[in-house]
Design a protein around this motif. Structure first.
Motif, PDB file in Angstrom:
ATOM      1  N   ARG A  69      41.656  50.070  48.987  1.00 49.64           N
ATOM      2  CA  ARG A  69      41.435  48.482  49.306  1.00 49.64           C
ATOM      3  C   ARG A  69      39.935  47.976  48.962  1.00 49.64           C
ATOM      4  NH1 ARG A  69      44.770  44.881  51.577  1.00 49.64           N
ATOM      5  NH2 ARG A  69      43.296  43.801  52.620  1.00 49.64           N
ATOM      6  N   VAL A  70      39.945  47.240  48.006  1.00 48.18           N
ATOM      7  CA  VAL A  70      38.538  46.949  47.551  1.00 48.18           C
ATOM      8  C   VAL A  70      38.438  45.356  47.408  1.00 48.18           C
ATOM      9  CG1 VAL A  70      36.838  47.221  45.472  1.00 48.18           C
ATOM     10  CG2 VAL A  70      38.577  48.843  45.955  1.00 48.18           C
ATOM     11  N   ILE A  71      37.465  44.856  47.709  1.00 48.28           N
ATOM     12  CA  ILE A  71      37.100  43.427  47.684  1.00 48.28           C
ATOM     13  C   ILE A  71      35.756  43.298  46.981  1.00 48.28           C
ATOM     14  CG2 ILE A  71      36.217  43.098  50.089  1.00 48.28           C
ATOM     15  CD1 ILE A  71      37.182  40.432  50.137  1.00 48.28           C
ATOM     16  N   ASP A  72      35.699  42.251  46.170  1.00 46.05           N
ATOM     17  CA  ASP A  72      34.545  41.519  45.500  1.00 46.05           C
ATOM     18  C   ASP A  72      34.242  40.284  45.818  1.00 46.05           C
ATOM     19  OD1 ASP A  72      32.819  41.360  43.567  1.00 46.05           O
ATOM     20  OD2 ASP A  72      33.745  41.054  41.713  1.00 46.05           O
ATOM     21  N   VAL A  73      33.140  40.225  46.527  1.00 49.02           N
ATOM     22  CA  VAL A  73      32.616  38.950  47.033  1.00 49.02           C
ATOM     23  C   VAL A  73      31.618  38.141  46.206  1.00 49.02           C
ATOM     24  CG1 VAL A  73      31.461  37.971  49.090  1.00 49.02           C
ATOM     25  CG2 VAL A  73      32.836  40.021  49.319  1.00 49.02           C
ATOM     26  N   LYS A  85      39.589  46.721  38.341  1.00 46.34           N
ATOM     27  CA  LYS A  85      41.184  46.720  38.444  1.00 46.34           C
ATOM     28  C   LYS A  85      41.885  46.994  37.354  1.00 46.34           C
ATOM     29  CE  LYS A  85      45.155  45.559  40.228  1.00 46.34           C
ATOM     30  NZ  LYS A  85      46.041  46.607  40.896  1.00 46.34           N
ATOM     31  N   ILE A  86      41.207  46.489  36.081  1.00 44.30           N
ATOM     32  CA  ILE A  86      41.826  46.859  34.831  1.00 44.30           C
ATOM     33  C   ILE A  86      41.648  48.423  34.550  1.00 44.30           C
ATOM     34  CG2 ILE A  86      41.690  46.648  32.310  1.00 44.30           C
ATOM     35  CD1 ILE A  86      40.542  43.781  32.799  1.00 44.30           C
ATOM     36  N   MET A  93      42.883  45.208  44.493  1.00 49.64           N
ATOM     37  CA  MET A  93      41.570  44.204  44.307  1.00 49.64           C
ATOM     38  C   MET A  93      41.764  42.966  44.924  1.00 49.64           C
ATOM     39  SD  MET A  93      38.448  44.223  43.180  1.00 49.64           S
ATOM     40  CE  MET A  93      38.071  45.519  42.554  1.00 49.64           C
ATOM     41  N   THR A  94      40.886  42.593  45.792  1.00 51.55           N
ATOM     42  CA  THR A  94      40.728  41.186  46.159  1.00 51.55           C
ATOM     43  C   THR A  94      39.393  40.685  45.618  1.00 51.55           C
ATOM     44  OG1 THR A  94      41.861  41.613  48.265  1.00 51.55           O
ATOM     45  CG2 THR A  94      40.607  39.382  48.144  1.00 51.55           C
ATOM     46  N   ILE A 119      46.605  42.731  43.347  1.00 54.62           N
ATOM     47  CA  ILE A 119      45.562  41.955  43.052  1.00 54.62           C
ATOM     48  C   ILE A 119      45.886  40.294  43.689  1.00 54.62           C
ATOM     49  CG2 ILE A 119      46.451  40.814  40.984  1.00 54.62           C
ATOM     50  CD1 ILE A 119      43.280  40.865  39.796  1.00 54.62           C
ATOM     51  N   GLU A 120      44.660  40.091  44.309  1.00 54.78           N
ATOM     52  CA  GLU A 120      44.453  38.892  44.764  1.00 54.78           C
ATOM     53  C   GLU A 120      43.347  37.896  44.592  1.00 54.78           C
ATOM     54  OE1 GLU A 120      45.046  37.825  49.737  1.00 54.78           O
ATOM     55  OE2 GLU A 120      45.215  40.121  49.155  1.00 54.78           O
ATOM     56  N   CYS A 121      43.517  36.910  44.164  1.00 52.83           N
ATOM     57  CA  CYS A 121      42.331  35.734  43.699  1.00 52.83           C
ATOM     58  C   CYS A 121      42.182  34.766  44.682  1.00 52.83           C
ATOM     59  CB  CYS A 121      42.798  35.370  42.385  1.00 52.83           C
ATOM     60  SG  CYS A 121      42.951  36.512  41.044  1.00 52.83           S
TER      61      CYS A 121
END
Ligand code: SAH
Length: 236
Positions: A69-73, A85-86, A93-94, A119-121
């Motif tokens: 579980r990864v998030i990019d802030v 993510k690609i 990926m959030t 994926i979550e935007c």
């Protein structure tokens, strides 16, 4: 070919379909950038090098594996989260940003690429999602590039990481001095400075670093403080 550089420099190999996805991302970025301010970098080769390849460099600090579980802030136009993510479709990926039109761009690209799983935007400020139960303390890896100086940035990132997880701040030549300045924030927020990994991008002279922070303790519930406070009154 930039993706051969990715293999050579970081051991990331792309299938022809993944390489096509990056071409679509590049095209959409150029298209949207003509009417919406997404990035100052516009020539295709520069986008491949300074956005795509630089994003993938994160694997030098944290290997990606399915289920992570990864998030990019403060992801902006998706960097570093969307290239990761690609290249590693098995991760969750959030992508979060405070600017609605950037999040609209990311949702559009994800849909166009057929990425619907994992994926979550999210249109939100870090100070807000840091208190939302489904996000708080729920990520293995928390990423950010070019969002804030480390003492402020850690208040965005550490509340989102699980104890035992890591944060990776992508930094330029001020990496080491920012890490020194972040001592108090680390202690208050439950972080511990890990490695600072130097990244070499082919043909790029400026220094790049991945500052790794381990989440070793629960972050007190008072953090993050209200929107704006982490940057106006950093923990220093
Ligand atoms: N990470 C991208 C974008 C950097 S620009 C890249 O390296 O290319 C900084 C981005 O962070 C902007 O898109 C801005 O909207 C976002 N941002 C700044 N402060 C934020 C906050 N507190 N919460 C969420 N997003 C934030």
């Amino acid at each position: 070919m930039w993706n051969e550089a990715a293999t050579h420099a970081f051991g990331v190999t792309l299938t022809p379909e993944q390489a096509d996805s990056f071409d679509v991302y590049l095209r959409e970025l150029a298209d949207w950038n003509s009417h919406t301010n997404l990035t100052a970098i516009t020539t295709p080769d520069e986008v491949r090098l300074r956005h795509f390849l630089d994003s993938l460099s994160v694997v030098q600090a944290v290997p990606m594996r399915p289920g992570l579980r990864v998030i990019d802030v403060g992801t902006g136009a998706g960097f570093p989260g969307l290239p990761l993510k690609i290249a590693y479709p098995g991760i969750h990926m959030t992508l979060v940003d405070a600017t609605g039109k950037k999040v609209a761009f990311l949702s559009h690209v994800a849909q166009l690429l057929g990425i619907s799983q994992g994926i979550e935007c999210v249109h939100a400020r870090a100070e807000e999602i840091g208190h939302v139960p489904e996000h708080r303390a729920s990520y293995d890896v928390v990423l950010a590039r070019a969002v804030a100086r480390l003492p402020s940035l850690l208040e965005y990132l550490l509340p989102l990481a699980k104890v035992g997880g890591v944060c990776v701040a992508m930094k330029g030549k001020t990496a080491h001095e920012e890490a020194v300045d972040a001592k108090k924030a680390l202690a208050v927020l439950g972080g511990k400075l890990g490695e600072i990994v130097e990244v070499a991008l082919p043909g790029v002279d400026e220094a790049h670093y991945l500052v790794v922070i381990e989440k070793v303790k629960h972050t007190p519930n008072d953090y993050p403080r209200k929107p704006g406070t982490p940057t106006t009154k950093p923990i220093i």
